[in-house]
Write a protein that holds these residues in place. Sequence first.
Motif, PDB file in Angstrom:
ATOM      1  N   GLY A 126       0.807  -1.214   0.000  1.00 49.07           N
ATOM      2  CA  GLY A 126       0.000   0.000   0.000  1.00 49.07           C
ATOM      3  C   GLY A 126       0.835   1.255   0.000  1.00 49.07           C
ATOM      4  N   MET A 127       1.901   1.248   0.805  1.00 43.29           N
ATOM      5  CA  MET A 127       2.763   2.427   0.854  1.00 43.29           C
ATOM      6  C   MET A 127       3.468   2.628  -0.477  1.00 43.29           C
ATOM      7  SD  MET A 127       6.232   3.388   1.502  1.00 43.29           S
ATOM      8  CE  MET A 127       6.959   4.933   2.022  1.00 43.29           C
ATOM      9  N   ALA A 128       3.973   1.543  -1.068  1.00 46.18           N
ATOM     10  CA  ALA A 128       4.676   1.644  -2.352  1.00 46.18           C
ATOM     11  C   ALA A 128       3.740   2.158  -3.445  1.00 46.18           C
ATOM     12  CB  ALA A 128       5.247   0.285  -2.739  1.00 46.18           C
ATOM     13  N   LEU A 129       2.507   1.658  -3.474  1.00 45.54           N
ATOM     14  CA  LEU A 129       1.560   2.079  -4.504  1.00 45.54           C
ATOM     15  C   LEU A 129       1.073   3.502  -4.282  1.00 45.54           C
ATOM     16  CD1 LEU A 129      -0.584  -1.174  -4.781  1.00 45.54           C
ATOM     17  CD2 LEU A 129       0.961  -0.272  -6.514  1.00 45.54           C
ATOM     18  N   SER A 130       0.864   3.883  -3.029  1.00 45.90           N
ATOM     19  CA  SER A 130       0.329   5.215  -2.738  1.00 45.90           C
ATOM     20  C   SER A 130       1.307   6.306  -3.148  1.00 45.90           C
ATOM     21  CB  SER A 130      -0.027   5.345  -1.263  1.00 45.90           C
ATOM     22  OG  SER A 130       1.141   5.300  -0.450  1.00 45.90           O
ATOM     23  N   LEU A 131       2.603   6.006  -3.108  1.00 48.12           N
ATOM     24  CA  LEU A 131       3.597   6.992  -3.519  1.00 48.12           C
ATOM     25  C   LEU A 131       3.462   7.335  -4.997  1.00 48.12           C
ATOM     26  CD1 LEU A 131       6.790   5.702  -1.661  1.00 48.12           C
ATOM     27  CD2 LEU A 131       5.205   7.507  -0.975  1.00 48.12           C
ATOM     28  N   VAL A 132       2.928   6.373  -5.758  1.00 48.32           N
ATOM     29  CA  VAL A 132       2.746   6.580  -7.190  1.00 48.32           C
ATOM     30  C   VAL A 132       1.350   7.098  -7.510  1.00 48.32           C
ATOM     31  CG1 VAL A 132       2.743   5.442  -9.451  1.00 48.32           C
ATOM     32  CG2 VAL A 132       4.404   4.754  -7.697  1.00 48.32           C
ATOM     33  N   ALA A 133       0.343   6.536  -6.809  1.00 46.28           N
ATOM     34  CA  ALA A 133      -1.047   6.797  -7.178  1.00 46.28           C
ATOM     35  C   ALA A 133      -1.698   7.941  -6.411  1.00 46.28           C
ATOM     36  CB  ALA A 133      -1.873   5.523  -6.991  1.00 46.28           C
ATOM     37  N   ALA A 178      -2.467 -11.744  -3.449  1.00 43.91           N
ATOM     38  CA  ALA A 178      -3.690 -11.467  -2.684  1.00 43.91           C
ATOM     39  C   ALA A 178      -3.487 -10.262  -1.783  1.00 43.91           C
ATOM     40  CB  ALA A 178      -4.073 -12.694  -1.862  1.00 43.91           C
ATOM     41  N   SER A 179      -2.341 -10.207  -1.105  1.00 47.16           N
ATOM     42  CA  SER A 179      -2.061  -9.074  -0.221  1.00 47.16           C
ATOM     43  C   SER A 179      -1.881  -7.784  -1.017  1.00 47.16           C
ATOM     44  CB  SER A 179      -0.821  -9.353   0.629  1.00 47.16           C
ATOM     45  OG  SER A 179       0.346  -9.367  -0.166  1.00 47.16           O
ATOM     46  N   LEU A 180      -1.410  -7.888  -2.254  1.00 49.62           N
ATOM     47  CA  LEU A 180      -1.271  -6.717  -3.122  1.00 49.62           C
ATOM     48  C   LEU A 180      -2.619  -6.213  -3.604  1.00 49.62           C
ATOM     49  CD1 LEU A 180       0.362  -4.745  -4.927  1.00 49.62           C
ATOM     50  CD2 LEU A 180       0.593  -6.619  -6.585  1.00 49.62           C
ATOM     51  N   SER A 181      -3.569  -7.126  -3.755  1.00 50.79           N
ATOM     52  CA  SER A 181      -4.883  -6.746  -4.268  1.00 50.79           C
ATOM     53  C   SER A 181      -5.609  -5.790  -3.325  1.00 50.79           C
ATOM     54  CB  SER A 181      -5.723  -8.005  -4.479  1.00 50.79           C
ATOM     55  OG  SER A 181      -7.006  -7.683  -4.982  1.00 50.79           O
ATOM     56  N   TYR A 182      -5.402  -5.957  -2.012  1.00 51.59           N
ATOM     57  CA  TYR A 182      -6.094  -5.089  -1.049  1.00 51.59           C
ATOM     58  C   TYR A 182      -5.748  -3.608  -1.240  1.00 51.59           C
ATOM     59  CZ  TYR A 182      -7.618  -9.229   1.575  1.00 51.59           C
ATOM     60  OH  TYR A 182      -8.211 -10.412   1.947  1.00 51.59           O
ATOM     61  N   PRO A 183      -4.464  -3.207  -1.217  1.00 50.53           N
ATOM     62  CA  PRO A 183      -4.178  -1.775  -1.391  1.00 50.53           C
ATOM     63  C   PRO A 183      -4.569  -1.239  -2.760  1.00 50.53           C
ATOM     64  CG  PRO A 183      -2.139  -3.061  -1.351  1.00 50.53           C
ATOM     65  CD  PRO A 183      -3.240  -3.969  -0.909  1.00 50.53           C
ATOM     66  N   ILE A 184      -4.522  -2.075  -3.803  1.00 51.49           N
ATOM     67  CA  ILE A 184      -5.005  -1.621  -5.105  1.00 51.49           C
ATOM     68  C   ILE A 184      -6.484  -1.271  -5.000  1.00 51.49           C
ATOM     69  CG2 ILE A 184      -5.465  -2.304  -7.489  1.00 51.49           C
ATOM     70  CD1 ILE A 184      -2.954  -4.009  -7.411  1.00 51.49           C
ATOM     71  N   GLY A 185      -7.228  -2.133  -4.319  1.00 50.42           N
ATOM     72  CA  GLY A 185      -8.652  -1.864  -4.119  1.00 50.42           C
ATOM     73  C   GLY A 185      -8.894  -0.625  -3.293  1.00 50.42           C
ATOM     74  N   TRP A 186      -8.103  -0.440  -2.237  1.00 43.81           N
ATOM     75  CA  TRP A 186      -8.283   0.742  -1.384  1.00 43.81           C
ATOM     76  C   TRP A 186      -8.044   2.028  -2.172  1.00 43.81           C
ATOM     77  CZ3 TRP A 186      -4.565  -1.819   2.592  1.00 43.81           C
ATOM     78  CH2 TRP A 186      -5.231  -2.857   3.231  1.00 43.81           C
ATOM     79  N   ILE A 187      -6.989   2.026  -2.984  1.00 40.73           N
ATOM     80  CA  ILE A 187      -6.682   3.218  -3.772  1.00 40.73           C
ATOM     81  C   ILE A 187      -7.806   3.486  -4.775  1.00 40.73           C
ATOM     82  CG2 ILE A 187      -5.127   4.156  -5.529  1.00 40.73           C
ATOM     83  CD1 ILE A 187      -2.830   2.756  -4.040  1.00 40.73           C
ATOM     84  N   TYR A 188      -8.314   2.435  -5.384  1.00 36.92           N
ATOM     85  CA  TYR A 188      -9.427   2.603  -6.334  1.00 36.92           C
ATOM     86  C   TYR A 188     -10.641   3.207  -5.635  1.00 36.92           C
ATOM     87  CZ  TYR A 188     -13.100   1.568  -9.679  1.00 36.92           C
ATOM     88  OH  TYR A 188     -14.154   1.688 -10.554  1.00 36.92           O
ATOM     89  N   VAL A 189     -10.940   2.698  -4.449  1.00 39.79           N
ATOM     90  CA  VAL A 189     -12.096   3.198  -3.702  1.00 39.79           C
ATOM     91  C   VAL A 189     -11.910   4.666  -3.337  1.00 39.79           C
ATOM     92  CG1 VAL A 189     -13.272   3.022  -1.474  1.00 39.79           C
ATOM     93  CG2 VAL A 189     -12.878   0.974  -2.824  1.00 39.79           C
ATOM     94  N   ARG A 190     -10.717   5.022  -2.901  1.00 37.56           N
ATOM     95  CA  ARG A 190     -10.457   6.417  -2.520  1.00 37.56           C
ATOM     96  C   ARG A 190     -10.655   7.355  -3.708  1.00 37.56           C
ATOM     97  NH1 ARG A 190      -5.054   6.898   1.142  1.00 37.56           N
ATOM     98  NH2 ARG A 190      -5.589   9.092   0.861  1.00 37.56           N
TER      99      ARG A 190
END
Length: 317
Positions: A126-133, A178-190
């Motif tokens: 989540g932290m790695a993806l949020s820095l980009v997204a 599976a663990s990667l899918s959660y933060p992708i979903g959270w970012i999409y929802v936000r």
Amino acid sequence: MSTVTTPADRVTSDPSAPPRPRLDWRLRFATLSLIWGFSFLLIKVGTEGYAPFQVTLGRLVFGTAVLATAMAVRRERLPRGARTWGHLAVAAFLLNALPFSLFAYAELTIPSTLAGICNATSPLWGMALSLVALSEDRPTRVRVAGLGLGFLGVLTVLGAWQGFHGLDAKGTALALLASLSYPIGWIYVRRTLAGTGHSHLSMTGAQLLLATVQLAVVTPLFTTLPTRVSLVPLLAIAALGALGTGLAVLLQYGLVAEVGPTTAQMVTYFIPVIATAAGVALLGEALAWSTPVGAVIVLIGAALTQVRPKPRQAPQR
């Protein structure tokens, strides 16, 4: 292991939330930790009698039933609008249907202890993806250090210095995905569902309903009806859905409303500890020294990635 529609770091008070429960929040926090920690053991037991997609479908059916009951008691209605339902369908896939199925398939070949530890990498992803997204999520030295430390812990758990000897690469990769899918979903929802005006309960109820429909379509295409009913795996699936998906969501909402999202998020760091203890004690799974050591490193790294810089105070005049 949050699977709700609204990301934990953006949850606000829900006017439809029930009155403050009499049970102390620490007891509810411990209960939520136990429920989600034992979920990986229940997945393992469920796959001993049923196909992974069947385990996931059963989990979603029982979880949806719990939330539907809660919505009926509180007289909540499902959200309206085709656009909202379209975004919820994507959220259902990323936060429920996909990760639940991936964990179920992963545990065909890896122990529940490893699956639980892989789940703890979600804050790192989540932290790695949020820095980009997410433009508002700026990196700091502490958070970057936590990211690096966390993935070092993953390599320790996997025994990288031994060339990953004895590790089922496919199962481990599925658990990490599976663990990667959660933060992708959270970012999409936000990005798509923030500020819709609907309650968190109605949004998540709709999300689980859509995930159930998705699995109901997919499961018959890839599985056949079991030749016999395996009682213990069936009970494990029922508990996984009713407790690990339905009741857990209600407990999480209550904790967020009472003590805030930061404290509620701390449950993430107890899940792999409980999952490991349950797998070793009840399923007799082997435990090498690198597993608990690596898990501790992962959790420290994940905790560091959640450290936010203190807001700067305006200079006094």
